[in-house]
Enzyme design. Structure first.
Site, PDB file in Angstrom:
ATOM      1  CG  HIS A   1      -5.486   8.365  -0.033  1.00  0.00           C
ATOM      2  ND1 HIS A   1      -6.528   9.084   0.491  1.00  0.00           N
ATOM      3  CD2 HIS A   1      -5.424   7.230   0.718  1.00  0.00           C
ATOM      4  CE1 HIS A   1      -7.064   8.435   1.518  1.00  0.00           C
ATOM      5  NE2 HIS A   1      -6.423   7.302   1.679  1.00  0.00           N
TER       6      HIS A   1
ATOM      7  CG  ASP B   1      -3.094   5.438   3.284  1.00  0.00           C
ATOM      8  OD1 ASP B   1      -2.349   5.927   2.400  1.00  0.00           O
ATOM      9  OD2 ASP B   1      -3.947   6.120   3.875  1.00  0.00           O
ATOM     10  CD  GLU B   2      -7.865   5.148   4.260  1.00  0.00           C
ATOM     11  OE1 GLU B   2      -8.564   4.980   5.270  1.00  0.00           O
ATOM     12  OE2 GLU B   2      -7.699   6.259   3.719  1.00  0.00           O
ATOM     13  CB  THR B   3      -4.950   1.189  -2.584  1.00  0.00           C
ATOM     14  OG1 THR B   3      -4.052   2.150  -2.020  1.00  0.00           O
ATOM     15  CG2 THR B   3      -4.938   1.333  -4.100  1.00  0.00           C
TER      16      THR B   3
ATOM     17  CD  GLU C   1      -3.391   0.727   4.746  1.00  0.00           C
ATOM     18  OE1 GLU C   1      -2.367   1.283   5.219  1.00  0.00           O
ATOM     19  OE2 GLU C   1      -4.533   1.195   4.827  1.00  0.00           O
TER      20      GLU C   1
END
Lengths: 681, 681
Positions: free
Chosen positions: A258, A321-323, A373
């Site tokens: 992000h 998160d979300e990597t 995460e």
């Protein structure tokens, strides 16, 4: 400044309200409007009448924070009651005494005592607290106790001993995807203080924007923000504003994913591919900060050191998160690094990154926090895990020895009713955690993600639902009567509006703009039974991005409008006694008539305004639903008998109107279905 | 930042809107919603459809101010139409071309050319202007032209050549008596720009508060503001915000009267008696700055020199009104000074003061402005006189060679209808001024005095009435059709709301707070025919001061609600044809029924809320009025005959309900009276 920032009237001591009312009568009925409910409360007879000189005394330890909070509270009581200052320094016959034992810590900690006691008699309201922070909470309770009585206002006689169930009671606001002006943040903090939330988690960076000014790295905002960012002075002001209200500010700087906005500004931080402009699309980006270079950590270290001069809180949130970071799987240099350091996959590399960032944060004498995460093998224990992918990660973390904060059930963009959020408990007594593990559950955080909000619409997405969740975080676990919560949510919502929040007025403003007229009675009536679809459904249907104009009907209507609970209660009572409960049958029939009467005019306006046209389908369906409702009531009361096949046909219609259309959905379909099902066939 | 501060999307060049509509049809009807009306306009057939890529080109001279203004305008068009950006830098098939000939002056002057032309065809909208300022006005016109057509939006084909009638088109806001947060000022500036006002006259000091920070004289705010003031950075931000919108900022620092706050901070400036705290009462204070000491002028000189670093405008307002200054008649030192300088009375001494302050202001290369009391014999000609005590002082000033600005007919706190303000002309063609004297009339200024307003209520007092007055200042004298103005005021008001002004939503917010519920349909209906009484009537009745809680029913309702004009028009049509006009008879009867139906529920709420109880009298009277109205309609249509004496009795009732009560008045009594009088007896 927000609209309720008070006239600063009492420097420290005494303050008086004018004679304006009539003494409390013996018939007074205590109205429990408190939200959150206190830990312990007993109600006596009588009340303190706000109808005579009412003086404030600070006894014990005083501070500017406390006297400012008292000023604001007294000003709000004045506004709520229409009383006015008669003078200052006048010794009153009735008094508010605020007694604080010792000074608050200069920086509010997770463990600071937030308790207070409040005792009201017919002559004195006394708040006792170990420190300012508890007293500030007590003042909010005091304001919520004010109620009309006869021709004046009173504070009922009560004894309250109150302390929160959880230490961490947060609201996260994403200012990355859409920037929120300082005034929005301030009024949000006002609302938080009113319901005793104590952590403002400020999501400051996203793929779509870097919102915090850095003097060391000015390109972060120069290239990564569309010029929409908080200056350091803005941020300091907000931290001070929050502290004045007993709220900690935990900043979040998303890394290593992000991070498009970081990389637009400083491509040298990238893992391979780097973006040339901030991302307009939502969803997960493939860009990631490079965890393998020392220069990355030098950069992050300098940046976080600078941020530490602005944000005194002991916690820093690094996102995490979300990597997916595909570059980590292909960049030869990164692959070589992973091999050399025995890091077998992306998760291991991110754990390495987290560990190094944690060292930086520890060197700043702070604690690190991340989305769930971050919870990978080898993560040091001094990291707080924010659980967003379900309660499981929270409990898993606790069992591994990590402190945690629950967010998964508190995502406001799901557009779920307050009652659903309300029943989600961060630490149910039924959980199988040990006593020591339970201590690791710090509390919960409401999340307001920013894809589909801006200054005009954010309030109706946050409020009043967040007030119900705030009660979950503060009050005893046993406080979970949904109907009673909704009853108290009405005055709480009005109180929030009087603090300057726009959650109630924004719907009409949106409807006026869409219809191009002030004459929105019919449209308002139709809108009263519609709510926005969930974030996911909207994103998929409309393919929204950062540049989507958030000014449609779906933006005007609010989640969980009051009609839902009203109808649910009425139907529940009616179905408990279908032939006997005439009052509810009549009320429901009148409601259907009211809705149905509004459809023709609303429909005309919808067809005349291109932006409303698609909603006309919902107006047509509402006409069907109200007709169905009237027939159902007649069948239930025995006036009419349902013809064979009628019920199946109604259920088909209910299925049909339950399908996606115009990005809004009816709020009363489950209860309609209950009504139809109850018809004898 | 305000809520409509746009995403900064186009650095300079091109910007595109997505395909979203349907081409304009031949049947399109031009809707003239422009306010102010342009100097010249011709309408062609056809329109530019906002349904395809629509690119912006800046041709000629560009500037950051211009491209920012274009960004904001495009963003507003997007929000108004629901269109969204498809991309950037895309060459469109339809275009907005903005062509500016030369740069604007770094500081906007009174004489800067504000003209522009706007030509719209089916493929191009072109704004041509000598400078940015004209182009900024042209963009506002462009936005107002956008209208729905079929399922999309269009800009109708027009040719406009526009230029203002008056150079000085101001709004004064008193931030002294009540402080207004920066966000309020910003949204006010947004509204001003939308209706092409060009002077924000910022009344910054009063007996009740000194609102502007001085670093040289920090006690001015430390002791004189209750901590409610603008920092220098706030003021600079506001000046920049205004400049971006083509608005000059003229600061006012009141002297020698209305100066309690100066004197609380620096008693050495006083004429004898000095105050120990800022004044809470309103009205005229007896304290005054001492005009006889050189130290006074040294102080004022240093202060105004500091202010000149913040306010670049060529004008400074020194107030100068309402200075009884009894100390000047008794202080021996002052009397001796007057004798020595041959100053025969207070007026002469104030003229001496003005002359010395004028020297300071001239040395700063600025012009002085003052309220009309400054117009005393011997006043140098380089002073602009702001006329507040009637047009006479304006014309008197012009005949003596003074420039002037008219404010007397534009006092918003009189709570008069927009139509009344609208017809007051600063320079009627019937005036007996010579051509040269006419040139001295610079224009007009709306005045929003601050006794009874705060952030929640100020907007409904300023808007939309100020839009009508703005048209008076901009458009040709011949534009004075009140009914047409009211027709256009509806979309203008909605546009102002979409800019973030709260004038429409604040009424409901106030009613919800007073009633303690969201269920305000009935209360809203009753409120729709009531408006606040004038400032004077309220002040005298309620004995208001700065500490009065401005949160009563009178604060919620707004002046000149739409029901007034609706009813006036309907009655006018009906009385023109009492037996034939069935449509209006039916509509009026339905309206009376609607009002009457609301009374019982509204009355119950009023009696349950101590702060609403006094309004129940008005609810009872409304019931009487609607009954009278229905009878009148029946008599007019011949269904019923008025018994003897009926008319006199109705007129008595009208007299009775016209009397003061609850600080609000009915807005439809004159037309009710017309109706009753028309009944044959």
């Amino acid at each position: 400044m927000t609209i309720l920032t008070a006239l600063r009237l009492c420097a420290a001591a005494a303050l008086a309200l004018a004679i304006c009312g009539i003494p409390a009568t013996a018939q007074m009925q205590f109205q429990n409007h408190l939200m959150p409910q206190p830990a312990e409360m007993s109600v006596a007879s009588g009340a303190l009448a706000l109808n005579s000189t009412f003086a404030v005394e600070v006894s014990g330890v005083s501070s500017a924070r406390l006297t400012d909070a008292i000023d604001r509270a007294v000003r709000r009581i004045e506004m709520d009651t229409g009383l006015r200052h008669a003078g200052r320094g006048v010794a009153g016959t009735t008094r508010l005494i605020v007694k604080v034992e010792h000074p608050s810590a200069p920086v509010q900690s997770l463990d600071e005592d937030e308790s207070y006691s409040l005792t009201v008699t017919s002559s004195v309201a006394e708040i006792d607290a170990p420190n300012d922070l508890g007293a500030i909470h007590g003042l909010e309770t005091l304001i919520q106790l004010v109620q009309p009585n006869g021709s004046g206002y009173v504070i009922p006689a009560v004894t309250i001993h109150d302390t929160p169930r959880f230490r961490w009671r947060g609201l996260m606001v994403d200012c990355g995807r859409h920037f929120e002006p300082v005034a929005v943040i301030e009024r949000t903090l006002d609302g938080m203080a009113a319901v005793k939330l104590n952590v403002f988690h400020w999501h400051l960076t996203e793929d779509q924007g870097f919102r915090m000014q850095s003097h060391i790295y000015p390109k972060l905002t120069a290239k990564g923000s569309d010029d929409l960012f908080y200056t350091q002075q803005d941020a300091r002001d907000i931290v001070a504003y929050a502290r004045a209200r007993g709220i900690r500010v935990v900043p979040e700087f998303e890394m290593p994913g992000h991070s498009t906005a970081w990389l637009v500004a400083y491509p040298e931080l990238g893992s391979g591919n780097t973006p040339t402009e901030i991302r307009r699309e939502f969803g997960v980006s493939e860009y990631a900060i490079d965890p393998t270079r020392d220069a990355t950590y030098a950069f992050i270290g300098r940046f976080l050191t600078e941020m530490a001069t602005i944000f005194p809180d002991a916690y820093v949130h690094i996102g995490g998160d979300e990597t997916p970071a595909p570059d980590w799987k292909t960049n030869p240099r990164i692959l070589a690094f992973m091999k050399a350091h025995n890091l077998k996959d992306n998760d291991a590399l991110q754990a390495y990154f987290n560990t190094r960032v944690l060292k930086i944060i520890s060197s700043l004498h702070k604690h690190m926090m991340g989305w769930d995460e971050v919870l990978t093998p080898g993560l040091p224990k001094d990291v707080v895990v924010q659980s967003w992918r379900g309660e499981a990660s929270l409990f898993k973390g606790a069992k591994l020895g990590y402190e945690g904060v629950l967010s998964a059930p508190y995502y406001l963009d799901g557009m779920r009713p307050a009652g659903v959020h309300y029943l989600a408990d961060p630490l149910p007594s039924t959980s199988d955690l040990t006593a020591d593990e339970r201590k690791l559950i710090l509390g919960g955080e409401v999340c307001m993600w920013g894809e589909h909000i801006y200054a005009r619409t954010i309030d109706s997405r946050i409020w009043p639902r967040t007030a119900a969740i705030a009660e979950r975080f503060w009050s005893p676990e046993s406080v979970r009567d949904v109907d009673d919560m909704y009853r108290r949510l009405v005055p709480t919502s009005i109180e929030l509006e009087s603090l300057g929040l726009t959650h109630l007025e924004s719907e009409d403003a949106g409807l006026r703009e869409l219809a191009g007229t002030e004459d929105i009675d019919a449209l308002r009536t139709v809108a009263s039974v519609l709510e926005p679809v969930s974030f996911g459904e909207r994103a998929q249907t409309q393919h929204t991005d950062q540049l989507t104009a958030l000014d449609s009907f779906v933006d005007a209507v609010r989640p969980d409008p009051p009609s839902r609970q009203w109808f649910a209660l009425a139907v529940k009572r009616l179905l408990a006694d279908p032939s006997g409960d005439a009052a509810d049958r009549i009320a429901i029939a009148a409601w259907f008539t009211h809705l149905s009467d509004a459809v023709p005019a609303a429909r005309r306006q919808m067809l005349a305004s291109p932006r409303l046209t698609e909603v006309s389908t919902r107006a047509d369906q509402l006409q069907q639903l109200t007709a169905m409702g009237q027939q159902t009531l007649q069948c239930l009361s025995g006036v009419q008998k349902a013809p064979s096949g009628w019920k199946a046909k109604q259920m088909e219609t209910l299925d049909e109107v339950g399908k996606p259309s115009a990005l809004v959905r009816f709020v009363f379909l489950p209860e309609m279905s209950d009504l139809v099902k109850a018809v004898p066939e």
